[in-house]
Design an enzyme around this catalytic site. Structure first.
Site: not given
Length: 1695
Positions: A1163, A1271
């Site tokens: 990423k 998250k």
């Protein structure tokens, strides 16, 4: 005439005595009054008004205002009205032994009793020579027709005697003393009249403008939809007006009369007798009183501002009532007084046919049968005409006899009273047969009057003639064949036949009876002479309203005696039961539902409530009802049994079943499997309903009688852990099913069942069709988690906080015919708005019912939901569906059709709504249609419905299997009693850490500069009682809403609160269990815990549980094969994180380096450059270098505008990105970007912003959104993250778990959680039979940023030999968490819990010595808080908040004088000022001196309620001492002298009650008030109540209540305008009163005129509303209050 008057005139002139008929079957007790005792109007205490008005208050300061505060005691719920009266009687006897010292007092005792309507019956039973007056009935129905009163009865209010009354004459003079009544607990209702004067001397009732008369009865029964509230009120005023002894004597007279005339629980009252009964009373002029008013007396002085007449006219009023004020005068309105019994006498009838028909209809009415279902026909003309002409009948007709008969069945289901069906001869009778079968099989009473041809026309080929004798065979309880009407036959025979028929229909076993009625011509009422002699013997019958023959059930039958013997033997065996199960089957009456609920609460056994029990769709007020200790409901046992593990584990050694039939086949099979065990069946009918042949004891009894026997015995709870595991598993299945149903985008049939039960109003009932719909509601019905209507406050004060809802269905023969007709009848009989849920084939089978629906007679509007799947869907669930060709299924089983339901509705003029989506269904169902019926057609599909059900079964089975492994790991497979699954947390340690990072975190902006980058946070270490520990990490970062100080504050709080709390393996289920644990164990709202703190707490708890069983977090969450640990060779793929820095080629080479290390996914951060073209060039270069086998992700972190994002997208459309994360700044542009760019998108910050609200996430179901980045530290832990992941999986989305630069401890937990998510996804793929599972590369690449770690053995990621990819080893992560070696260089400190200092400081002032208890954390700082508690509190109330903010402030909490350990005493001669020793002025001076003594710095004063009022006063008087003020649920005082005068009197009354009745009784009444609804719902309420009961000096406490009354508080509203000190005003979200006061204070302090350019005083005022809390905001949500106070201290200090 002697109505309700003053006490001095109560015992005047004796009345003639009359004997009482004690043989009537509806008397339950004999009458005990002496025959020569005169009737009397009972004495009472007089008050000036039920509300307080300035007009009633003199301006003369010498005038007195006396306010008596009523003390209410809530008694345990009672099985019946008789039990409730006995409970009240026992309480009165106890009160007599411990008589109060109060000279004046009002006490109330309330008890909830069974819900069946009894008020009208109870009033009627007092019509024969009552000895106590007044006696009244008030209907709660407005404009109730006479026929409806007979048809449905009416819920109302019954009262007897008067405890207190309020009387005012317009001409009366004003007294110097004004007396009023108030209450701190549940409101008191006074009933009475406006503009009416009762004159005792003239014995008259006259109209007089401005006068009023109200009374509070001594005994009151108030009926609600689900229960009845029985209340007893005792009032006295000594020495001269009405003594305690006189009040007791008067009350006992009323109580005795109430008990002597208590209605029978087995016989329904027939209001037919009311007209003649009330007509015999001495009625006053009806024009004088046409309405009765109910004025509610509640706490507070809010009513001071308006006049009494104005307020009373706004009170509730009633137009239907009957009141006996004395033996000489009564008042009645709309109670059928003016209606004659019949329009004509029998002698006036034209012919003998009409005579007999008239007698039949009249006797039916006298027996309580007033609902007639009439089919047109010639032969039945005499019966039809007689029924139609009778003034008290309700008649409905229909051309279809079958629909008509089912209508009658429905009416009887709803009312428990037979309807009468009238048909002509021939096949019209045969058309009744299906309904007769249903009524017979399900014990529904029914009376069939079938006209027939005379004998000479039988068996001779006469038209429309069949053999109707015994036509229904064994399906009727009795058959009667009347002779042809003749004046040679005594008419008495007709009456006794009807009496016998109705007796058979309404005696156990209930069912239909058939009365065949042959008639000769003339049938049209043509005159024909007949002999009156046939009426001989009917004189007495003609002149009363009773049936000719009364059947008495007083003597026990042989079967009842046998049942008692069986009951005694069963009770002996039940004492030794370990694992008992209570089954609630088909329960018809509300009283039986109530009894079942009480029995369930008493037994404490797990309960399986069938959908027809009324308790399957119950309501409860508990925030987490699955955690409630009182009753364990297994609503989803059917789906639990899909798990083989569960089925083989569950073992039951005793079963009690109330109500014969249950819907679930799997539950029935489980019960059969439990055989042999003791199996008790309780039902009112004697039939053998035992298809599995396993019942060992059969009790022929009602649920009420059976419960009455068992409630007298105590049953030990032998296996509470077995029950707790069942509760946890049931909760998990409930959550799984609800999640799956809601997660499905399309409108499904399970959603229909779930939605209807969720939105069903409290005052509605539901009728459910057969086939699939009843099974769906049974399996997927939703339990309400809140009270609705007027019943909520009552149940909140009760030990039994549940409501039930009336549910009906035709389960006798379980056919699909006549269902709609039955539902319509059920709506009439139940007198409720009814929702009917049926399938399309059932609907089409009964379309003639639409003709009945369109008539809308004698019922409320209906909602009919038709699930149209174009055929019979149930066959798709049977084995035949798998073995038969689709053509045969469609034609011969599904009976597929294409009929327009809309056209059918249009033809009958019925509103029709067609829905195809969830939103359309919810909108249609929730529309208000109070005046019309409507049909909602839900379009469905047989194949998709079968697939949905199959998916739900698979998901539920897997969820149970996984949960079963979690809960049962390490336990014996058969029983769990050999090892406790709970463990105490002994302490919690918190270490602070700081570790260096290699580079700037990627979440920071590029211009973020610093000499070094580091990460800070806390390590939580939990220590269990067995020595096990568990670690967690709390590390707020710039992406979190909270910072380190916020987290430290909450950790300090938890460090104090968490010791001795219990944890269990059910926490590993991650299905709301953690939220429930936070609520019940820690006593705080789960939403109040910061996400990072909850994340760390969950991590520590789960690690501790895993270590306790020598496992690891992943194995704990997802055990395999019933073992404690899974093989640990698995790894979690890691996506590398690359923060571009340099040219495109340099970035590309860095990416190649990552690929060579073994990363298969990378990423890259974008949107760091000014031009998105630069980012596109970089991505192109990377793709070219790494090739197309590597997954590339880019993350823009919402930094691009839509135009910039589109420019980037156009340039990289051929790069084959796996996804682009958060490409645009505005969330509303995300979908637009997906559609316009065609690029796959992932959401990250969008998930964070949703706070795990799945309704918000539903906006991002677009197929262009392919991934959800989760998250856990931002969402608030693993439980919330798992829920979002499951939702994303259900939408076909990829789930990527992402870290937030945590240290190795957090990263290790992320690895194990990611592995758990991967396993969940793998199982989902298998269940969905989709393509092979491909592991996801998770976003844990932040480990590369750690230069050092908290752990000595730092977290590592390596290239796995098997896969060749960079992975985090599950085994390594588990090992790191199991045996953590801390790096001492990383630890910067430890959170030390300050030891609180407890000492007393002494202040002498004005001859009084004050000893003030001080709680002090002793921290030396200029930030000083001083806390003042409210009335009844102590300084200890603030300790949790003190612990939270003690890291940055010195905190001092005081016991106010007369509270806790603070005392005051005289030490010298009292001067004039000492008389104000507890006044606001003196107390403020004492506290100011104390604060100066404790600290030289200015302080921030924090006060709650009474303490808040003191804070406000000190804020304005001692500016040199006060730097700021926090006002919690406080007020600047009452604005007018009238209000203060009344409030002083109220608090003085409360103080007297506190001294004379004691603290326990005072506390129970005090906290029963509406102000404390939210606190009473809190799990810590009992702890609060226990702490309040520790006050030792009640006299001093009472003095504080009186002296510090709001009425004695100087008003400070005007002074607030000049306040220059910072103020924060805090109120609870649920505290409407003080939220309003807070806004008024804010406006008063000039908030709206803030000048932001100047630091003016007005800008310092702020109002904060604390969520999830009410009045006691600091106790209910301490974390939110603590944060508000710390931030306020920062504002006070200017930063």
């Amino acid at each position: 005439m002697n109505p309700l008057l003053t006490p001095q005139s109560l015992l005047t002139s004796p009345f003639p005595s009359s004997s009482l008929d004690t043989t009537r079957s509806f008397y339950q007790y004999p009458v005990h009054f002496p025959r020569n005792a005169p009737p009397k109007v009972v004495g009472a205490v007089r008050f000036d008004g039920p509300i307080i008005s300035p007009g009633l208050l003199s301006s003369n300061e010498d005038d007195q205002v006396v306010v008596d505060c009523c003390i209410t005691t809530t008694l345990p719920p009672a099985l019946t009205l008789s039990h409730g009266l006995e409970s009240i009687k026992a309480s009165i006897e106890k009160l007599k032994l411990d008589r109060p010292c109060l000279g004046t007092g009002v006490m109330r005792f309330t008890v909830t009793v069974n819900p069946s309507a009894k008020a009208l019956n109870w009033f009627y039973l007092h019509h024969e020579s009552p000895k106590v007056f007044p006696v009244f009935f008030i209907s709660k129905e407005e404009k109730l027709p006479v026929q409806s009163l007979l048809l449905n009865g009416t819920r109302g209010i019954f009262g007897i005697g008067r405890a207190a009354y309020f009387q005012c004459h317009s001409s009366s003079s004003s007294d110097d003393i004004k007396r009023f009544l108030t209450t701190d607990s549940s409101p008191i209702t006074a009933y009475g009249f406006l503009d009416t004067n009762f004159n005792s001397e003239l014995s008259s009732v006259d109209h007089e403008e401005g006068s009023f008369f109200f009374l509070v009865p001594q005994i009151e029964l108030d009926e609600f939809e689900d229960l009845s509230l029985l209340t007893a009120t005792l009032a006295w005023s000594e020495p001269s007006v009405y003594s305690f002894d006189e009040a007791i004597l008067s009350f006992e007279s009323s109580l005795q009369q109430a008990m002597d005339f208590v209605p029978s629980t087995t016989e329904k009252f027939n209001p037919y007798c009311l007209p003649s009964t009330i007509g015999r009373l001495k009625l006053a002029d009806q024009s004088i009183v046409q309405r009765v008013y109910g004025c509610s007396l509640s706490a507070g002085v809010n009513n001071v501002s308006a006049g009494p007449m104005e307020l009373m006219k706004r009170a509730s009023s009633f137009s239907q009532f009957a009141i006996r004020l004395s033996n000489e005068i009564s008042i009645s309105n709309n109670m059928m007084v003016s209606m004659t019994k019949k329009s004509n006498s029998e002698q006036d009838l034209a012919n003998i046919n009409a005579v007999w028909a008239s007698l039949i209809i009249e006797e039916c009415c006298r027996l309580g049968l007033t609902y007639f279902c009439i089919a047109p026909g010639s032969r039945s003309s005499p019966l039809t005409i007689a029924a139609a002409r009778h003034p008290l009948t309700t008649c409905i007709s229909c051309f279809d006899e079958r629909s008509l008969a089912y209508l009658a069945v429905g009416y009887a289901r709803g009312s428990r009273t037979p309807a009468v069906v009238i048909t002509t001869s021939g096949t019209a009778v045969s058309n009744l047969f299906p309904a007769v079968v249903e009524a017979s099989q399900d014990f529904v009473p029914l009376v069939l009057l079938t006209a027939d041809r005379p004998p000479e026309l039988q068996d001779c080929g006469a038209n429309q003639s069949i053999n109707q004798i015994n036509h229904f065979g064994s399906f009727v309880r009795q058959h009667f064949n009347l002779p042809v009407p003749s004046d040679h036959i005594p008419a008495r025979m007709v009456l006794t036949t009807l009496d016998s028929a109705v007796h058979w229909a309404t005696s156990s076993p209930f069912g239909p009876v058939h009365v065949n009625c042959p008639f000769r011509e003339p049938l049209d009422g043509s005159p024909e002479s007949w002999m009156f002699s046939c009426l001989n013997g009917l004189d007495f019958w003609m002149y009363n309203s009773a049936p000719f023959t009364r059947y008495n059930h007083a003597h026990p039958t042989c079967s009842m005696i046998n049942s008692q013997n069986v009951m005694a033997r069963a009770l002996e065996l039940l004492q030794s039961v370990n694992n008992g199960l209570l089954i609630l089957g088909d329960i018809h009456s509300e009283d039986d539902m109530w009894a079942a609920l009480l029995l369930a609460n008493h037994l404490k056994w797990p309960i399986v409530a069938d959908i027809l029990s009324g308790l399957r769709l119950r309501r409860t007020h508990n925030l987490f009802p699955e955690s409630q200790d009182s009753i364990t409901f297994l609503d989803h046992l059917d789906h639990l049994l899909l798990s083989e593990s569960f089925s083989s584990w569950i073992s039951v050694d005793a079963i009690i079943q109330i109500g014969s039939k249950i819907t679930s086949k799997r539950v029935s099979q489980m019960l059969e499997k439990c055989c042999p065990c003791m199996y008790i069946m309780v039902d009112q009918h004697p039939s053998r309903h035992d298809p599995s042949h396993i019942i060992t004891h059969r009790i022929h009894s009602s649920a009420v009688d059976f419960a009455g026997s068992l409630l007298n015995f105590c049953f030990p709870r032998r296996n509470s852990e077995w029950t707790s595991h069942l509760k946890a598993l049931n909760s998990l299945v409930a959550e799984e099913l609800c999640f799956r149903i809601q997660a499905e985008c399309s409108l499904t049939e399970p959603f229909v069942a779930n939605m209807i039960s969720r939105f069903l109003p409290s005052d509605h009932a539901i009728f459910i069709g057969n086939s699939m719909v009843i099974r769906d509601v049974d399996m997927y019905g939703h339990n309400w988690q809140k009270f609705t209507g007027n019943i909520g406050p009552i149940l909140l004060n009760s030990d039994l906080q549940y409501q039930f809802i009336q549910v009906a269905g035709n389960r006798g023969a379980s056919g699909i015919d006549g269902l709609l007709s039955t539902a319509i009848g059920f709506a009439v009989g139940s007198n409720k708005q009814v929702v009917c849920l049926i399938g399309d084939i059932s609907f089409l089978h009964d379309t003639n019912a639409l003709a009945l629906l369109s008539k809308r007679m004698s019922r409320k509007p209906m909602k009919i939901v038709v699930i149209n799947n174009r055929g019979g869907a149930i066959f798709s669930f049977l084995p035949i569906a798998e073995k038969t060709e689709s053509e045969i299924l469609d034609q011969y089983f599904y009976t597929s059709h294409d009929i327009s339901i809309s056209d059918l509705c249009h033809a009958h003029g019925i509103k029709h709504i067609k829905v195809q989506t969830k939103e359309e269904l919810e909108d249609a169902f929730c529309q208000s249609h109070d005046k019309e019926d409507f049909i909602i057609e839900v379009l469905s599909c047989i194949e998709s419905n079968a697939r949905m059900h199959s998916d739900l079964r698979r998901y539920a089975s897997q969820a149970v299997d996984n949960a079963f492994k979690i809960i049962m790991t390490g336990l014996h497979p058969v029983t769990v009693a050999n090892q406790s699954s709970l463990c105490n947390i002994m302490k919690m340690d918190c270490l602070s850490y700081r570790i260096p990072l290699r580079a700037r975190p990627t979440s920071a902006f590029p211009d973020h500069k610093g000499p070094e980058y580091s990460r800070e946070g806390f390590i939580i270490q939990l220590h269990l009682e067995d020595g096990t520990t568990g670690l967690g990490e709390v590390a707020p970062f710039e992406i979190h809403e909270e910072n380190l100080l916020d987290a430290e504050e909450q950790l300090r709080f938890l460090k104090h609160m968490i010791p001795r709390s219990k944890i269990g393996k059910s926490l590993a289920l991650l299905r709301g269990s953690f939220s429930s644990w936070i609520w019940h164990e820690l006593g705080i709202p789960p939403r109040s815990v910061f996400p990072t703190v909850r994340f760390g707490l969950e991590m520590a708890v789960l690690n501790a549980l895993a270590n306790r069983q020598s496992s690891n977090l992943a194995s704990l969450l997802y055990p395999r094969n019933g073992k404690a640990a899974m093989p640990l060779s698995n790894g979690v793929k890691i996506c590398a994180l690359l923060d571009p820095n340099g040219s495109p080629q340099q970035v590309a080479h860095a990416a190649v380096s990552l690929v060579r290390k073994g990363f298969a996914a990378i990423k890259l951060k974008v949107a760091r450059n000014a031009d998105p073209v630069d980012d596109a060039v970089m991505i192109q270069a990377v793709r070219k270098m790494v090739g197309y086998d590597i997954q590339l992700r880019v993350d823009a972190n919402r930094r691009w505008t839509y135009e910039e994002a589109m420019k980037f997208a156009y340039l990289v459309k051929d790069v084959n990105l796996q996804y682009i994360e958060e490409p645009v700044q505005k969330h509303e542009d995300i979908i637009r970007f997906c559609e316009e760019s065609g690029l796959p998108v992932a959401v990250d910050e969008t998930v964070d912003d949703s706070r795990a609200d799945l309704m918000k996430l539903a906006a991002y179901e677009h197929p262009g959104i392919v991934a959800f980045v989760i998250k856990p530290s931002v969402l608030g832990g693993f439980e919330t993250s798992a829920a979002v992941a499951r939702w994303a999986f259900s939408r076909g989305k990829m789930v990527v778990i992402s870290s937030a630069f945590e240290c190795g401890i957090g990263l290790s937990a992320h690895v194990l959680f990611s592995h758990y998510i991967d396993l969940q996804y793998e199982d989902l793929c298998k269940l969905s039979k989709c393509k092979s599972y491909l592991p996801i590369a998770h976003g844990l690449g932040t480990y590369q940023w750690l230069l050092e770690d908290v752990m000595a053995n730092s977290f590592q990621v390596s290239r796995q030999p098997g896969s060749g990819y960079m992975e985090a080893s599950v085994a390594d992560a588990a090992g790191l968490l199991h045996d953590v070696q801390v790096n001492p260089d990383a630890i910067t400190g430890r959170l030390i819990e300050d030891e609180l200092l407890n000492y007393n400081e002494y202040i002498d002032l004005y001859g009084v010595h004050y000893s003030i208890r001080v709680i002090d954390n002793g921290r030396r700082t200029n930030n000083v808080f001083v806390f003042l508690h409210g009335f009844l509190g102590t300084g200890e109330d603030w300790i949790p908040i003190i612990k939270a903010i003690s890291g940055s402030s010195r905190c001092i909490s005081l016991d106010l004088p007369s509270h806790g350990r603070s005392k005051l005493q005289q030490y010298g001669a009292l001067n004039e000022a000492a008389k104000l020793s507890l006044s606001f002025e003196i107390l403020a001076e004492v506290l100011a001196n104390l604060i100066r003594k404790l600290t030289p710095t200015r302080v921030v004063l924090v006060g709650y309620s009474m303490g808040a009022r003191i804070v406000l006063y000190m804020l304005l008087r001692f500016k040199d001492t006060i730097a700021g003020a926090a006002v919690l649920s406080g007020s600047p005082g009452l604005r007018t002298e009238a209000e203060r005068k009344v409030r002083r009197a109220m608090d003085d009354s409360r103080a007297r009650v506190l001294v004379d009745l004691g603290l326990p009784l005072f506390l129970n009444s005090w906290y029963a008030g509406g102000l404390w609804v939210s606190l009473r719902s809190s799990p810590k309420f009992q702890r609060v109540l226990s702490g309040r009961s520790q006050h030792g000096d009640v006299n001093s406490l009472a003095k504080a209540l009186s002296d510090l009354s709001t009425g004695r508080q100087p008003p400070m509203w005007e002074l607030l305008e000049h306040c220059e000190t910072p103020v924060v005003i805090i109120a609870g979200e649920a505290d409407g009163k003080f939220k309003s006061i807070a806004r008024e204070m804010q406006e008063c302090m000039g908030y709206n005129s803030i000048d932001h350019r100047d630091n003016c005083r007005n800008s310092c005022c702020e109002v904060i509303v604390i969520p999830d809390s009410g009045h006691a905001v600091h106790l209910e949500n301490p974390l939110a209050v603590a944060r508000a106070l710390r931030k306020f201290m920062g504002r006070v200090n200017g930063h």
